[in-house]
Design a protein around this motif. Structure first.
Motif, PDB file in Angstrom:
ATOM      1  N   LYS A  35       0.834  -1.205   0.000  1.00  0.00           N
ATOM      2  CA  LYS A  35       0.000   0.000   0.000  1.00  0.00           C
ATOM      3  C   LYS A  35       0.866   1.250   0.000  1.00  0.00           C
ATOM      4  O   LYS A  35       0.614   2.197  -0.760  1.00  0.00           O
ATOM      5  CB  LYS A  35      -0.912  -0.009   1.218  1.00  0.00           C
ATOM      6  CG  LYS A  35      -1.764   1.250   1.381  1.00  0.00           C
ATOM      7  CD  LYS A  35      -2.533   1.220   2.698  1.00  0.00           C
ATOM      8  CE  LYS A  35      -3.264   2.545   2.921  1.00  0.00           C
ATOM      9  NZ  LYS A  35      -3.931   2.593   4.248  1.00  0.00           N
ATOM     10  N   TRP A  36       1.910   1.268   0.846  1.00  0.00           N
ATOM     11  CA  TRP A  36       2.810   2.425   0.909  1.00  0.00           C
ATOM     12  C   TRP A  36       3.526   2.634  -0.422  1.00  0.00           C
ATOM     13  O   TRP A  36       3.599   3.762  -0.920  1.00  0.00           O
ATOM     14  CB  TRP A  36       3.834   2.236   2.036  1.00  0.00           C
ATOM     15  CG  TRP A  36       4.958   3.235   1.988  1.00  0.00           C
ATOM     16  CD1 TRP A  36       4.849   4.596   2.030  1.00  0.00           C
ATOM     17  CD2 TRP A  36       6.358   2.950   1.847  1.00  0.00           C
ATOM     18  NE1 TRP A  36       6.092   5.184   1.943  1.00  0.00           N
ATOM     19  CE2 TRP A  36       7.036   4.194   1.835  1.00  0.00           C
ATOM     20  CE3 TRP A  36       7.087   1.765   1.768  1.00  0.00           C
ATOM     21  CZ2 TRP A  36       8.424   4.276   1.707  1.00  0.00           C
ATOM     22  CZ3 TRP A  36       8.467   1.858   1.656  1.00  0.00           C
ATOM     23  CH2 TRP A  36       9.122   3.098   1.620  1.00  0.00           C
ATOM     24  N   GLN A  37       4.051   1.571  -1.002  1.00  0.00           N
ATOM     25  CA  GLN A  37       4.754   1.692  -2.273  1.00  0.00           C
ATOM     26  C   GLN A  37       3.837   2.243  -3.368  1.00  0.00           C
ATOM     27  O   GLN A  37       4.253   3.073  -4.187  1.00  0.00           O
ATOM     28  CB  GLN A  37       5.303   0.330  -2.698  1.00  0.00           C
ATOM     29  CG  GLN A  37       6.461  -0.156  -1.850  1.00  0.00           C
ATOM     30  CD  GLN A  37       7.734   0.629  -2.100  1.00  0.00           C
ATOM     31  OE1 GLN A  37       7.910   1.738  -1.578  1.00  0.00           O
ATOM     32  NE2 GLN A  37       8.626   0.070  -2.876  1.00  0.00           N
ATOM     33  N   LYS A  38       2.596   1.819  -3.379  1.00  0.00           N
ATOM     34  CA  LYS A  38       1.642   2.305  -4.376  1.00  0.00           C
ATOM     35  C   LYS A  38       1.360   3.789  -4.176  1.00  0.00           C
ATOM     36  O   LYS A  38       1.354   4.575  -5.135  1.00  0.00           O
ATOM     37  CB  LYS A  38       0.353   1.492  -4.279  1.00  0.00           C
ATOM     38  CG  LYS A  38      -0.681   1.845  -5.340  1.00  0.00           C
ATOM     39  CD  LYS A  38      -1.907   0.943  -5.227  1.00  0.00           C
ATOM     40  CE  LYS A  38      -2.938   1.306  -6.283  1.00  0.00           C
ATOM     41  NZ  LYS A  38      -4.147   0.430  -6.173  1.00  0.00           N
ATOM     42  N   GLU A  39       1.138   4.195  -2.920  1.00  0.00           N
ATOM     43  CA  GLU A  39       0.868   5.608  -2.626  1.00  0.00           C
ATOM     44  C   GLU A  39       2.086   6.471  -2.946  1.00  0.00           C
ATOM     45  O   GLU A  39       1.948   7.584  -3.492  1.00  0.00           O
ATOM     46  CB  GLU A  39       0.500   5.768  -1.146  1.00  0.00           C
ATOM     47  CG  GLU A  39      -0.838   5.183  -0.766  1.00  0.00           C
ATOM     48  CD  GLU A  39      -1.146   5.355   0.709  1.00  0.00           C
ATOM     49  OE1 GLU A  39      -0.252   5.839   1.452  1.00  0.00           O
ATOM     50  OE2 GLU A  39      -2.273   5.013   1.126  1.00  0.00           O
ATOM     51  N   ARG A  40       3.255   5.976  -2.624  1.00  0.00           N
ATOM     52  CA  ARG A  40       4.498   6.716  -2.863  1.00  0.00           C
ATOM     53  C   ARG A  40       4.711   6.964  -4.355  1.00  0.00           C
ATOM     54  O   ARG A  40       5.051   8.065  -4.781  1.00  0.00           O
ATOM     55  CB  ARG A  40       5.659   5.919  -2.268  1.00  0.00           C
ATOM     56  CG  ARG A  40       6.988   6.635  -2.231  1.00  0.00           C
ATOM     57  CD  ARG A  40       8.045   5.685  -1.722  1.00  0.00           C
ATOM     58  NE  ARG A  40       9.186   6.421  -1.201  1.00  0.00           N
ATOM     59  CZ  ARG A  40      10.451   6.046  -1.356  1.00  0.00           C
ATOM     60  NH1 ARG A  40      10.713   4.940  -2.019  1.00  0.00           N
ATOM     61  NH2 ARG A  40      11.432   6.751  -0.833  1.00  0.00           N
ATOM     62  N   LYS A  41       4.514   5.938  -5.149  1.00  0.00           N
ATOM     63  CA  LYS A  41       4.702   6.053  -6.591  1.00  0.00           C
ATOM     64  C   LYS A  41       3.691   7.023  -7.197  1.00  0.00           C
ATOM     65  O   LYS A  41       4.042   7.860  -8.043  1.00  0.00           O
ATOM     66  CB  LYS A  41       4.574   4.679  -7.234  1.00  0.00           C
ATOM     67  CG  LYS A  41       4.840   4.678  -8.732  1.00  0.00           C
ATOM     68  CD  LYS A  41       4.789   3.264  -9.303  1.00  0.00           C
ATOM     69  CE  LYS A  41       5.077   3.292 -10.802  1.00  0.00           C
ATOM     70  NZ  LYS A  41       5.020   1.914 -11.382  1.00  0.00           N
ATOM     71  N   ALA A  42       2.440   6.946  -6.737  1.00  0.00           N
ATOM     72  CA  ALA A  42       1.397   7.823  -7.273  1.00  0.00           C
ATOM     73  C   ALA A  42       1.676   9.287  -6.966  1.00  0.00           C
ATOM     74  O   ALA A  42       1.373  10.176  -7.771  1.00  0.00           O
ATOM     75  CB  ALA A  42       0.042   7.413  -6.701  1.00  0.00           C
ATOM     76  N   ALA A  43       2.290   9.561  -5.821  1.00  0.00           N
ATOM     77  CA  ALA A  43       2.579  10.942  -5.424  1.00  0.00           C
ATOM     78  C   ALA A  43       3.939  11.432  -5.913  1.00  0.00           C
ATOM     79  O   ALA A  43       4.292  12.594  -5.690  1.00  0.00           O
ATOM     80  CB  ALA A  43       2.510  11.055  -3.895  1.00  0.00           C
ATOM     81  N   GLY A  44       4.710  10.581  -6.558  1.00  0.00           N
ATOM     82  CA  GLY A  44       6.032  10.976  -7.053  1.00  0.00           C
ATOM     83  C   GLY A  44       7.024  11.254  -5.950  1.00  0.00           C
ATOM     84  O   GLY A  44       7.902  12.115  -6.092  1.00  0.00           O
ATOM     85  N   LEU A  45       6.926  10.525  -4.855  1.00  0.00           N
ATOM     86  CA  LEU A  45       7.802  10.736  -3.701  1.00  0.00           C
ATOM     87  C   LEU A  45       8.969   9.765  -3.729  1.00  0.00           C
ATOM     88  O   LEU A  45       8.867   8.678  -4.287  1.00  0.00           O
ATOM     89  CB  LEU A  45       6.991  10.561  -2.412  1.00  0.00           C
ATOM     90  CG  LEU A  45       5.835  11.541  -2.207  1.00  0.00           C
ATOM     91  CD1 LEU A  45       4.995  11.131  -0.994  1.00  0.00           C
ATOM     92  CD2 LEU A  45       6.341  12.957  -2.051  1.00  0.00           C
ATOM     93  N   PRO A  46      10.099  10.153  -3.114  1.00  0.00           N
ATOM     94  CA  PRO A  46      10.334  11.413  -2.392  1.00  0.00           C
ATOM     95  C   PRO A  46      10.708  12.536  -3.337  1.00  0.00           C
ATOM     96  O   PRO A  46      11.242  12.310  -4.427  1.00  0.00           O
ATOM     97  CB  PRO A  46      11.501  11.057  -1.478  1.00  0.00           C
ATOM     98  CG  PRO A  46      12.275  10.044  -2.261  1.00  0.00           C
ATOM     99  CD  PRO A  46      11.250   9.241  -3.008  1.00  0.00           C
ATOM    100  N   LEU A  47      10.459  13.753  -2.884  1.00  0.00           N
ATOM    101  CA  LEU A  47      10.863  14.930  -3.634  1.00  0.00           C
ATOM    102  C   LEU A  47      12.346  15.209  -3.399  1.00  0.00           C
ATOM    103  O   LEU A  47      12.886  14.861  -2.346  1.00  0.00           O
ATOM    104  CB  LEU A  47      10.034  16.136  -3.191  1.00  0.00           C
ATOM    105  CG  LEU A  47       8.521  16.031  -3.414  1.00  0.00           C
ATOM    106  CD1 LEU A  47       7.823  17.220  -2.783  1.00  0.00           C
ATOM    107  CD2 LEU A  47       8.184  15.919  -4.899  1.00  0.00           C
TER     108      LEU A  47
END
Length: 335
Positions: A35-47
């Motif tokens: 779940k974290w990996q999916k959310e991270r990728k969708a948000a383009g993180l880390p900046l």
């Protein structure tokens, strides 16, 4: 047949028949990681850092100064530290490679340069490891150490000795929580941490994780290792303090819903710093690898705010530059 823990002690809360565990509530499960990996990728993180990577490197990195023979401590970036005590060098969690991963072409990559190479060291007596994760136990760095210093001793948590011996290490000592070993003027004691271990898909929590207390006539140093916050950590300064040097993590904390069981945020580290009596404290576990959602330049800013919120001076818990040295003789003057 399920793997059986050969070091299992049923009287110890952090042991289990199939490995090791935290006395605290369980860490996030595999589905939470996805779940974290999916959310991270969708948000383009880390900046990236606000001013870019070159500016961040210019601000936070320097070459390691090995001149002189005074007792000293160096921060080498991320969780890597070095001590020089009575002319003997000790490395802690040295991860000096371009990438920390089982693969040479994929996985977390350095964003800041290593401040020294193993070839730079005049001698090396001990290597201390907190746990098996690749950003703390770097196979390439260990192989370089063994080639250059074949007589070096590795001091590791319970269950990791076989890994080092397979790599060709001749001298390995493994310890459980609260066990200690003395080497001349130095004592190394393993202490609890809230974390986990894994190097392959098949060996999760088969070796222990820990922090370390390193004692010397002029130094009482608590290196927390990689840890989430736990009230159990407060027993360490109660039992083994007072300390005149700490190393506490301030990075890889976002998002908190996923990271809190395994990494502390700056406010939690400030709480431990205060509980230990506010000795000189090195912020670690930041500035090199992008392991979580916060950008590389956020942890020192968050640390500054956490100290303000706690009403504490930043003098004793300030971010070091990667490669920076502090002389042990000055520790008593800093308190």
């Amino acid at each position: 047949m399920a793997w059986k823990n050969p070091w299992y002690n049923p009287h110890l809360e952090h042991h289990s028949p199939t490995g090791f565990k935290n006395p605290d509530p369980e860490l996030p499960q595999k589905r939470d990681f996805k779940k974290w990996q999916k959310e991270r990728k969708a948000a383009g993180l880390p900046l990236p850092p606000a001013a870019g990577y070159p500016s961040f490197i210019s601000q936070w990195c320097q070459q390691t100064d090995l001149t002189g023979d005074q007792d000293a401590a160096w921060w080498l970036g991320h969780a890597a530290l070095m001590l020089r005590l009575d002319g003997k060098y000790t490395l802690i969690d040295p991860a000096l490679s371009p990438r920390v991963s089982p693969l040479s072409f994929y996985g977390p990559q350095r964003k800041t340069p290593a401040p020294l190479q193993i070839a730079d060291l005049p001698a090396l007596s001990y290597v201390v490891i907190s746990h098996s994760h690749y950003d703390h136990l770097d196979r390439s760095t260990i192989k370089q150490i063994l080639r250059r210093f074949p007589q070096v001793e590795f001091i590791v948590p319970l269950g990791l000795a076989p890994w080092f011996k397979r790599l060709g290490a001749r001298h390995v000592t493994q310890l459980d929580w609260w066990q200690a070993t003395q080497r001349g003027s130095m004592t190394f004691q393993a202490v609890p941490a809230r974390h986990w271990s894994m190097r392959t898909l098949w060996n999760r929590n088969r070796s222990l994780w820990c922090g370390w207390v390193i004692r010397h006539s002029r130094l009482n140093f608590w290196f927390s290792g990689d840890t989430g916050y736990s009230e159990n950590l407060l027993t360490i300064p109660d039992r083994l303090g007072p300390f005149n040097l700490l190393a506490l993590p301030i990075g890889a904390y976002a998002p908190k819903w996923f990271m809190q069981g395994q990494h502390m945020d700056p406010s939690q580290s400030v709480h431990l710093h205060k509980a230990a009596g506010c000795p000189l404290t090195i912020p670690i576990h930041w500035g090199v690898f992008e392991l979580a959602d916060e950008p590389l330049d956020e942890p020192p800013l968050a640390l500054r705010q956490a100290l303000i919120d706690a009403g504490l001076s930043a003098q004793f818990f300030r971010p070091w530059r990667i490669g920076e040295r502090y002389l042990v003789e000055n520790l008593n003057n800093s308190s």
